[in-house]
Design an enzyme around this catalytic site. Structure first.
Site, PDB file in Angstrom:
ATOM      1  N   ARG A  22      -1.612  29.460  -7.291  1.00 38.07           N
ATOM      2  CA  ARG A  22      -0.662  30.435  -6.750  1.00 38.07           C
ATOM      3  C   ARG A  22      -0.884  31.837  -7.311  1.00 38.07           C
ATOM      4  O   ARG A  22      -0.838  32.825  -6.592  1.00 38.07           O
ATOM      5  CB  ARG A  22       0.773  29.972  -7.042  1.00 38.07           C
ATOM      6  CG  ARG A  22       1.832  30.716  -6.248  1.00 38.07           C
ATOM      7  CD  ARG A  22       3.235  30.232  -6.593  1.00 38.07           C
ATOM      8  NE  ARG A  22       3.600  30.515  -7.973  1.00 38.07           N
ATOM      9  CZ  ARG A  22       3.965  31.706  -8.434  1.00 38.07           C
ATOM     10  NH1 ARG A  22       4.032  32.732  -7.616  1.00 38.07           N
ATOM     11  NH2 ARG A  22       4.277  31.879  -9.706  1.00 38.07           N
ATOM     12  N   CYS A 160      12.535  27.171 -10.846  1.00 36.84           N
ATOM     13  CA  CYS A 160      11.871  26.662 -12.052  1.00 36.84           C
ATOM     14  C   CYS A 160      12.877  25.863 -12.880  1.00 36.84           C
ATOM     15  O   CYS A 160      12.691  24.685 -13.140  1.00 36.84           O
ATOM     16  CB  CYS A 160      11.272  27.811 -12.825  1.00 36.84           C
ATOM     17  SG  CYS A 160       9.907  28.523 -11.900  1.00 36.84           S
ATOM     18  N   ASP A 183       7.045  29.821 -18.026  1.00 37.08           N
ATOM     19  CA  ASP A 183       6.238  30.932 -18.541  1.00 37.08           C
ATOM     20  C   ASP A 183       6.840  31.246 -19.913  1.00 37.08           C
ATOM     21  O   ASP A 183       7.853  31.939 -20.020  1.00 37.08           O
ATOM     22  CB  ASP A 183       6.398  32.084 -17.533  1.00 37.08           C
ATOM     23  CG  ASP A 183       5.748  33.379 -17.958  1.00 37.08           C
ATOM     24  OD1 ASP A 183       5.414  33.537 -19.127  1.00 37.08           O
ATOM     25  OD2 ASP A 183       5.609  34.250 -17.074  1.00 37.08           O
ATOM     26  N   ASN A 191      15.274  31.988 -20.211  1.00 39.75           N
ATOM     27  CA  ASN A 191      15.866  30.694 -19.865  1.00 39.75           C
ATOM     28  C   ASN A 191      16.697  30.118 -21.006  1.00 39.75           C
ATOM     29  O   ASN A 191      17.729  29.482 -20.781  1.00 39.75           O
ATOM     30  CB  ASN A 191      14.774  29.707 -19.425  1.00 39.75           C
ATOM     31  CG  ASN A 191      14.059  30.144 -18.149  1.00 39.75           C
ATOM     32  OD1 ASN A 191      12.838  30.034 -18.030  1.00 39.75           O
ATOM     33  ND2 ASN A 191      14.803  30.662 -17.167  1.00 39.75           N
ATOM     34  N   ILE A 222       1.295  29.375 -21.206  1.00 38.21           N
ATOM     35  CA  ILE A 222       1.063  30.788 -21.517  1.00 38.21           C
ATOM     36  C   ILE A 222      -0.072  31.228 -20.594  1.00 38.21           C
ATOM     37  O   ILE A 222      -1.131  30.586 -20.567  1.00 38.21           O
ATOM     38  CB  ILE A 222       0.658  30.960 -23.000  1.00 38.21           C
ATOM     39  CG1 ILE A 222       1.791  30.491 -23.932  1.00 38.21           C
ATOM     40  CG2 ILE A 222       0.281  32.416 -23.298  1.00 38.21           C
ATOM     41  CD1 ILE A 222       1.460  30.545 -25.428  1.00 38.21           C
TER      42      ILE A 222
HETATM   43  N1  MHF Z   1       5.311  34.498 -13.705  1.00 41.04           N
HETATM   44  C1  MHF Z   1       6.646  34.416 -13.714  1.00 41.04           C
HETATM   45  N2  MHF Z   1       7.276  34.266 -14.897  1.00 41.04           N
HETATM   46  C2  MHF Z   1       8.641  34.185 -14.951  1.00 41.04           C
HETATM   47  O1  MHF Z   1       9.171  34.048 -16.063  1.00 41.04           O
HETATM   48  C3  MHF Z   1       9.372  34.251 -13.731  1.00 41.04           C
HETATM   49  C4  MHF Z   1       8.693  34.413 -12.508  1.00 41.04           C
HETATM   50  N3  MHF Z   1       7.314  34.493 -12.521  1.00 41.04           N
HETATM   51  N4  MHF Z   1       9.330  34.530 -11.320  1.00 41.04           N
HETATM   52  C5  MHF Z   1      10.757  34.306 -11.231  1.00 41.04           C
HETATM   53  C6  MHF Z   1      11.486  34.617 -12.457  1.00 41.04           C
HETATM   54  C7  MHF Z   1      11.686  36.064 -12.787  1.00 41.04           C
HETATM   55  N5  MHF Z   1      11.743  36.045 -14.257  1.00 41.04           N
HETATM   56  C8  MHF Z   1      11.409  37.135 -15.053  1.00 41.04           C
HETATM   57  C9  MHF Z   1      10.890  38.263 -14.467  1.00 41.04           C
HETATM   58  C10 MHF Z   1      10.552  39.361 -15.243  1.00 41.04           C
HETATM   59  C11 MHF Z   1      10.743  39.327 -16.617  1.00 41.04           C
HETATM   60  C12 MHF Z   1      10.398  40.538 -17.426  1.00 41.04           C
HETATM   61  O2  MHF Z   1       9.698  41.415 -16.957  1.00 41.04           O
HETATM   62  N6  MHF Z   1      10.872  40.633 -18.641  1.00 41.04           N
HETATM   63  C13 MHF Z   1      10.546  41.736 -19.539  1.00 41.04           C
HETATM   64  C14 MHF Z   1      11.446  42.938 -19.320  1.00 41.04           C
HETATM   65  C15 MHF Z   1      12.848  42.620 -18.943  1.00 41.04           C
HETATM   66  C16 MHF Z   1      13.757  43.810 -18.682  1.00 41.04           C
HETATM   67  O3  MHF Z   1      13.357  44.974 -18.920  1.00 41.04           O
HETATM   68  O4  MHF Z   1      14.893  43.578 -18.251  1.00 41.04           O
HETATM   69  C17 MHF Z   1      10.658  41.222 -20.965  1.00 41.04           C
HETATM   70  O5  MHF Z   1      10.071  41.884 -21.836  1.00 41.04           O
HETATM   71  O6  MHF Z   1      11.294  40.198 -21.200  1.00 41.04           O
HETATM   72  C18 MHF Z   1      11.282  38.182 -17.207  1.00 41.04           C
HETATM   73  C19 MHF Z   1      11.604  37.090 -16.416  1.00 41.04           C
HETATM   74  C20 MHF Z   1      11.564  34.703 -14.731  1.00 41.04           C
HETATM   75  N7  MHF Z   1      10.786  34.141 -13.674  1.00 41.04           N
HETATM   76  O1  LIG Z   2      13.423  30.932 -14.669  1.00 40.63           O
HETATM   77  C1  LIG Z   2      12.185  30.940 -14.573  1.00 40.63           C
HETATM   78  C2  LIG Z   2      11.548  31.187 -13.368  1.00 40.63           C
HETATM   79  C3  LIG Z   2      10.192  31.177 -13.337  1.00 40.63           C
HETATM   80  N1  LIG Z   2       9.465  30.918 -14.445  1.00 40.63           N
HETATM   81  C4  LIG Z   2       7.984  30.934 -14.349  1.00 40.63           C
HETATM   82  C5  LIG Z   2       7.244  29.660 -14.500  1.00 40.63           C
HETATM   83  C6  LIG Z   2       5.952  29.951 -13.757  1.00 40.63           C
HETATM   84  O2  LIG Z   2       5.072  30.685 -14.602  1.00 40.63           O
HETATM   85  C7  LIG Z   2       6.405  30.848 -12.618  1.00 40.63           C
HETATM   86  C8  LIG Z   2       6.680  30.087 -11.346  1.00 40.63           C
HETATM   87  O3  LIG Z   2       5.480  29.651 -10.802  1.00 40.63           O
HETATM   88  P1  LIG Z   2       5.300  28.228 -10.069  1.00 40.63           P
HETATM   89  O4  LIG Z   2       3.899  28.309  -9.560  1.00 40.63           O
HETATM   90  O5  LIG Z   2       6.307  28.157  -8.967  1.00 40.63           O
HETATM   91  O6  LIG Z   2       5.467  27.161 -11.114  1.00 40.63           O
HETATM   92  O7  LIG Z   2       7.615  31.421 -13.076  1.00 40.63           O
HETATM   93  C9  LIG Z   2      10.084  30.698 -15.641  1.00 40.63           C
HETATM   94  O8  LIG Z   2       9.446  30.493 -16.696  1.00 40.63           O
HETATM   95  N2  LIG Z   2      11.431  30.697 -15.672  1.00 40.63           N
END
Ligand code: MHF
Ligand SMILES: O=c1ccn([C@H]2C[C@H](O)[C@@H](COP(=O)(O)O)O2)c(=O)[nH]1
Length: 283
Positions: A22, A160, A183, A191, A222
């Site tokens: 993906r 997730c 992730d 989370n 990771i």
């Molecule tokens: N690859 C991936 N990892 C994820 O953790 C994830 C997804 N996709 N897609 C759906 C949601 C969205 N989530 C996210 C998205 C962005 C951040 C992020 O950019 N965090 C930064 C800055 C946060 C801020 O400024 O508010 C950080 O340093 O934690 C964290 C979780 C968790 N999920």
């Molecule tokens: O709450 C969340 C939402 C998303 N993630 C991470 C886990 C994966 O790295 C991606 C989702 O990709 P998939 O291919 O659908 O597994 O987003 C997370 O850690 N926590």
């Protein structure tokens, strides 16, 4: 904090490299992790070895509670976390079910609050759980499930953290949360806060004491472009003592959460942390 660091070390020491189709990236991966949060004693699992944006994490959870399906609504609450998945993923941009800019489709909270019934109408899973718990009922099926394979094609991402199972012993409320994919540098940082806050909030609005929250992760990874920052920067730092979370005691019902609650109703005290780390995000 220790359980988070242990998981990071375990991935680095014992993980297997897995190609992810993906995102087109490789992930260092382990299977199965069990994290436990002591909500009863307010041991807030906030990461201290980097700055954690805990308000975004709680805003995201509040958006799920409200059944939001739009990244703009998440932004208004204070979370920009759905912008990329709603607007930058080519497969979703090409999907005929996408209703335009910021639409996320039938994901997470939409399923939690309005799961479509084949014979018409919808099921509000969270309303039923809150009503039951408030009345002292645990029917051994107090389950909030976002995982609806029949509608995956109508959403930007499969959930997730897909299931939250509440249970009661006397007047103490417990939570088991299940996550299929994690992730660890970015997602887990959020989370952990969300599982903790969900139990604390639901206990508060149902008049129960919060007990323990149990967080099961299946695939913990990771991404290849995050590894160096995790191994050579974050894991070299010494953790600080934990922070604590305070929730406005005036929040007394699901309606309160749906209407007037903002991030100003949550406060973290004693949060000592190292500098922020900008981990790459994979769409
Ligand atoms: N690859 C991936 N990892 C994820 O953790 C994830 C997804 N996709 N897609 C759906 C949601 C969205 N989530 C996210 C998205 C962005 C951040 C992020 O950019 N965090 C930064 C800055 C946060 C801020 O400024 O508010 C950080 O340093 O934690 C964290 C979780 C968790 N999920
Ligand atoms: O709450 C969340 C939402 C998303 N993630 C991470 C886990 C994966 O790295 C991606 C989702 O990709 P998939 O291919 O659908 O597994 O987003 C997370 O850690 N926590």
């Amino acid at each position: 904090m220790k359980q988070y660091l242990d998981l990071c070390h375990r991935i680095i020491d014992e993980g297997t490299w897995i190609e992810n189709e993906r995102t087109g990236k490789r992930c260092l991966t382990v299977i199965n992790a069990d994290l436990v949060y002591n909500v009863a004693d307010n041991e807030f699992p906030l990461i201290t070895t980097r700055k954690s944006f805990w308000k975004s994490a709680i805003a995201e959870m509040l958006g799920y509670i409200r059944g939001y399906d739009n990244a703009a609504d998440f932004r208004k609450l204070g979370a920009k976390t759905w912008d990329a998945n709603a607007n930058e993923n080519q497969a979703w941009l090409n999907n005929p079910h996408r209703k335009g800019e910021d639409d996320m489709g039938r994901v997470y909270g939409v399923q939690g609050r309005a799961w479509s019934k084949p014979d018409g109408g919808s099921v509000d899973q969270l309303r039923k759980i809150v009503d039951n718990l408030k009345n002292g009922v645990d029917d051994r099926g107090e389950i909030l499930s976002f995982y609806n394979p029949g509608e995956f094609h109508m959403g930007c991402l499969r959930p997730c953290m897909h299931t939250h199972n509440f249970s009661m012993l006397g007047d103490t409320l417990y939570l088991n949360s299940f996550q299929r994919s994690c992730d660890v540098p970015l997602g887990l940082n959020f989370n952990q806060v969300q599982v903790f806050a969900l139990l604390a909030i639901v206990a508060q609005i149902t008049g129960k004491k919060a007990g323990m929250a149990y967080h099961k992760i299946v695939n913990a990874h990771i991404y290849e472009d995050q590894l160096e920052l995790m191994r050579d920067v974050q894991l070299k730092r010494e953790p600080f003592s934990p922070a604590s979370l305070t929730i406005n005691p005036d929040i007394k019902s699901l309606e309160d959460l749906e209407t007037w609650v903002t991030m100003d109703d949550f406060e973290v005290s004693g949060y000592q942390h190292h500098d922020a780390i900008k981990y790459p995000f994979s769409v």
